[in-house]
Design an enzyme around this catalytic site. Sequence first.
Site, PDB file in Angstrom:
ATOM      1  N   GLY A 121     -14.746 -61.262   8.703  1.00  0.00           N
ATOM      2  CA  GLY A 121     -13.799 -62.292   8.301  1.00  0.00           C
ATOM      3  C   GLY A 121     -12.102 -61.782   8.570  1.00  0.00           C
ATOM      4  O   GLY A 121     -11.845 -60.748   7.857  1.00  0.00           O
ATOM      5  N   LEU A 122     -11.353 -62.259   9.346  1.00  0.00           N
ATOM      6  CA  LEU A 122     -10.082 -61.890   9.611  1.00  0.00           C
ATOM      7  C   LEU A 122      -8.881 -62.673   8.984  1.00  0.00           C
ATOM      8  O   LEU A 122      -8.770 -63.870   9.404  1.00  0.00           O
ATOM      9  CB  LEU A 122      -9.895 -61.820  11.165  1.00  0.00           C
ATOM     10  CG  LEU A 122      -8.512 -61.161  11.790  1.00  0.00           C
ATOM     11  CD1 LEU A 122      -8.908 -59.625  11.666  1.00  0.00           C
ATOM     12  CD2 LEU A 122      -8.646 -61.463  13.424  1.00  0.00           C
TER      13      LEU A 122
ATOM     14  N   GLU B   6       0.798  -0.981  -0.012  1.00  0.00           N
ATOM     15  CA  GLU B   6      -0.126   0.063  -0.027  1.00  0.00           C
ATOM     16  C   GLU B   6       0.988   1.230  -0.022  1.00  0.00           C
ATOM     17  O   GLU B   6       1.844   1.422   0.782  1.00  0.00           O
ATOM     18  CB  GLU B   6      -0.766   0.019   1.361  1.00  0.00           C
ATOM     19  CG  GLU B   6      -1.710   1.122   1.297  1.00  0.00           C
ATOM     20  CD  GLU B   6      -2.647   0.734   2.484  1.00  0.00           C
ATOM     21  OE1 GLU B   6      -3.691   1.794   2.764  1.00  0.00           O
ATOM     22  OE2 GLU B   6      -2.404   0.016   3.535  1.00  0.00           O
TER      23      GLU B   6
ATOM     24  N   ASP C 104      -6.560 -54.773   5.666  1.00  0.00           N
ATOM     25  CA  ASP C 104      -7.955 -54.078   5.786  1.00  0.00           C
ATOM     26  C   ASP C 104      -8.818 -54.850   6.712  1.00  0.00           C
ATOM     27  O   ASP C 104      -9.468 -54.072   7.539  1.00  0.00           O
ATOM     28  CB  ASP C 104      -8.523 -54.347   4.469  1.00  0.00           C
ATOM     29  CG  ASP C 104      -7.982 -53.420   3.399  1.00  0.00           C
ATOM     30  OD1 ASP C 104      -7.166 -52.590   3.610  1.00  0.00           O
ATOM     31  OD2 ASP C 104      -8.350 -53.740   2.221  1.00  0.00           O
ATOM     32  N   SER C 105      -8.612 -56.111   6.966  1.00  0.00           N
ATOM     33  CA  SER C 105      -9.274 -56.770   8.040  1.00  0.00           C
ATOM     34  C   SER C 105      -8.938 -56.702   9.320  1.00  0.00           C
ATOM     35  O   SER C 105      -9.791 -56.457  10.345  1.00  0.00           O
ATOM     36  CB  SER C 105      -9.726 -58.369   7.771  1.00  0.00           C
ATOM     37  OG  SER C 105      -8.292 -58.771   7.879  1.00  0.00           O
TER      38      SER C 105
ATOM     39  N   LYS D 106      -9.349   2.254  -1.851  1.00  0.00           N
ATOM     40  CA  LYS D 106      -9.300   1.924  -0.752  1.00  0.00           C
ATOM     41  C   LYS D 106     -10.963   2.007  -0.205  1.00  0.00           C
ATOM     42  O   LYS D 106     -11.280   3.265  -0.453  1.00  0.00           O
ATOM     43  CB  LYS D 106      -8.392   2.044   0.463  1.00  0.00           C
ATOM     44  CG  LYS D 106      -8.381   1.304   1.565  1.00  0.00           C
ATOM     45  CD  LYS D 106      -7.178   1.645   2.656  1.00  0.00           C
ATOM     46  CE  LYS D 106      -7.212   0.677   3.725  1.00  0.00           C
ATOM     47  NZ  LYS D 106      -5.942   1.088   4.443  1.00  0.00           N
TER      48      LYS D 106
ATOM     49  N   LYS E 223       0.545 -10.320  16.191  1.00  0.00           N
ATOM     50  CA  LYS E 223      -0.203  -9.448  14.814  1.00  0.00           C
ATOM     51  C   LYS E 223       0.124 -10.533  13.729  1.00  0.00           C
ATOM     52  O   LYS E 223      -0.877 -10.792  12.759  1.00  0.00           O
ATOM     53  CB  LYS E 223       0.172  -8.099  14.671  1.00  0.00           C
ATOM     54  CG  LYS E 223      -1.177  -7.749  13.423  1.00  0.00           C
ATOM     55  CD  LYS E 223      -0.837  -6.057  13.211  1.00  0.00           C
ATOM     56  CE  LYS E 223      -1.910  -5.386  12.398  1.00  0.00           C
ATOM     57  NZ  LYS E 223      -1.627  -3.993  12.138  1.00  0.00           N
TER      58      LYS E 223
ATOM     59  N   CYS F  71      -5.212  -3.446   2.099  1.00  0.00           N
ATOM     60  CA  CYS F  71      -4.937  -3.564   3.622  1.00  0.00           C
ATOM     61  C   CYS F  71      -6.470  -3.931   4.500  1.00  0.00           C
ATOM     62  O   CYS F  71      -6.924  -4.880   4.659  1.00  0.00           O
ATOM     63  CB  CYS F  71      -4.181  -2.239   4.153  1.00  0.00           C
ATOM     64  SG  CYS F  71      -3.529  -2.442   5.763  1.00  0.00           S
TER      65      CYS F  71
ATOM     66  N   GLU G 164      -9.555 -50.295  -3.134  1.00  0.00           N
ATOM     67  CA  GLU G 164     -10.129 -51.176  -3.804  1.00  0.00           C
ATOM     68  C   GLU G 164     -11.381 -51.108  -4.484  1.00  0.00           C
ATOM     69  O   GLU G 164     -11.675 -51.655  -5.602  1.00  0.00           O
ATOM     70  CB  GLU G 164     -10.159 -52.534  -2.761  1.00  0.00           C
ATOM     71  CG  GLU G 164      -8.949 -53.129  -2.039  1.00  0.00           C
ATOM     72  CD  GLU G 164      -9.281 -53.994  -1.224  1.00  0.00           C
ATOM     73  OE1 GLU G 164      -7.891 -54.783  -0.730  1.00  0.00           O
ATOM     74  OE2 GLU G 164     -10.274 -54.279  -0.522  1.00  0.00           O
TER      75      GLU G 164
END
Length: 699
Positions: A404-405, A61, A410-411, A130, A223, A189, A519
């Site tokens: 389902g492990l 400015e 993912d499981s 301004k 500031k 500003c 997936e």
Amino acid sequence: MDEVKAACQATSEIAVSDGYLRIAAATPKIRVGDVAGNAAAILECVDAAVRAGARVLALPELCLTGYTCGDLFHDRALLRAAESALSGLLEDTSDTPLLFTVGLPVAHRENVYNCVAACCAGRLLGLTVKRHLPNYGEFYEQRWFAPAPMNGAGFIPFAGQDPVPLMGGIVYTCSDPGLEDVRIGVEVCEDLWVPNPPSVDMALSGGATVILNASASSEVLGKSAYRRSLVSGQSARLYCAYAYANAGEGESTTDLVFSGENLIAENGSIVASTSLFSREMAVADVDLEKLTAERRRSNTWRAGEWCMGHLQTIDFSFAETGEDAPAAGESIADAPNQPAVLPAEDTELLLNSALDVLRPAPRTPFVPADPTQRAASCEEILDLQAAGLKTRLAHTGTHSAVIGLSGGLDSTLALLVTVRAFDMLGLPRTGVHAVSMPGFGTTGRTKSNAERLAEQLGVDFRTIAIGGAVRAHFADIGHDPSVTDVTYENAQARERTQVLMDLSNELGGFVIGTGDLSELALGWATYNADHMSMYGVNAGVPKTLVRHLVSHAADSLGGETAAILRDILDTPVSPELLPPTGDGEIAQCTEELVGPYELHDFFLFHMMRYGFAPGKIYRMACRAFAEPGVDGAPAYEPATILFWLRTFYRRFFAQQFKRSCLPDGPKVGSVSVSPRGDWRMPSDASAALWLEEIDSLTA
């Protein structure tokens, strides 16, 4: 990097730009009232910005005179010198394809205005006034200046050029071919610090994608942090790039100090900044295509009744020169001996390719790079997943969950989330039933890890072998079990799902889905098998993030559980549907078949989140994966990236039918393929357009 760039460019027939505009914010070293010296300092900043490859430069400015001139702003000698110096700057930059701002006082009739001149290639484009003049604390601007008139002061001749607009809201729009997203607004500003900044109108009504703020913000303790939050916040609200240039060295320190902090933000993130009192220039490439994509996808991005609407749009070309500039009311195309726009073949010089940006895209866009932020994000995501499941369990009155492990990633994540949900509800973990279903490809390592993890977490574990049932099924349909084709693989996947579904009926519970976002995007799931569940807790989590979530859980849980989780992390990703190798190791590695998930997640994010075209994604990936990752992840050659990019698009389009009937699951990030939420796509859409673009990139 030069080798990668050459290889990427060799796969393209023409030079391209990817919508990156390089912008800069700088602070010239000035002396209060030394207009000629300040003009020379401004010219040095312009030259530095050009050397840095910038096309837009924000300056502070009133930098042509100094912000701290006080009552000298009413002195005719200062006002005339400022106008004359601006004329000289325009002449000196007549062959410079850079839009830059210059702050100066402008006298018109009975008023003096605090203005910002927009200049490009020798042409004065306009004078932004301004609007909001602070008159509190250390500021006394209303003593010297008048605020911008509501409807502007009209067009006035200035600095030896034909009339230009003198008003509070001007948007400068580029008329060069392919640069329609280059729309620049300017505010001054304090305009940013008010409840309804002018930049709101400029962006909503005028379409400005870049806002330049010419500022003289004095420095006091704390500031800077507040200023940064204002700049980043405004760029987020407006889906814009915001360049903030602040006054610095040379301003009077009679009562104030100016730090010269320069900032550039893009859609909520500070992408370039300078240290206080450093007199450095902030430079950044901002992605105009990304900003435009954000606006297009947000149906609340509309100009409304709250917009003031007092805007003037001014066309400009980076090719113009001041001596050939059109007069007021005359279009650029009508100006004598003046090309309306740059030739189309030259526009790639103005917007950068993804190969040339200063700030390459991160390799893992779904995963925060900062370790502290990453840990916090992982904890929040686990809570999001668990909260979604908790609500579903409570709604159905279900005290039993079946998973389902397999001993895979993912499981494992699904089990960790389910246990967390049960803990939230105060339900015993024994209501979680982890089921190992060894088939023809199950290895001792994965089965052992599944059993040990279930034991450590205190959940019910049972083994139900599927070999006999699948062989009986082969006999029923006449399939030769020695033929290990898609029927051989999918029969196992569907048998496992049947076991889980029937067991959930037996136990009065429901099946927890384990498939992840990556997936689902690639269709790497068997239709009506692992593709189906009663609630998919991982549906919003990409594979690259799954790894970090499991790793975070290992760090949090410690002990033997952590050791098991780390071995699971070290196990190759595999559906284990083909017989193991002779030494009992996994024979079927997913990433050898469909490609590296690190690449696919990169493609997925930029295609779905921003709608980028394949060519741009390819060049972004070439830059991002040119070097190995900090975690030891490999670099990828351009040819490899291109091969898997084609695979990604081919599979993404071909597999939409699976995503069209996904079970419920929580969204945890900015990308989701839920047919009820973020992604609505016909299952029979053609991929030809996208594949043709990819094929055009091949040598």
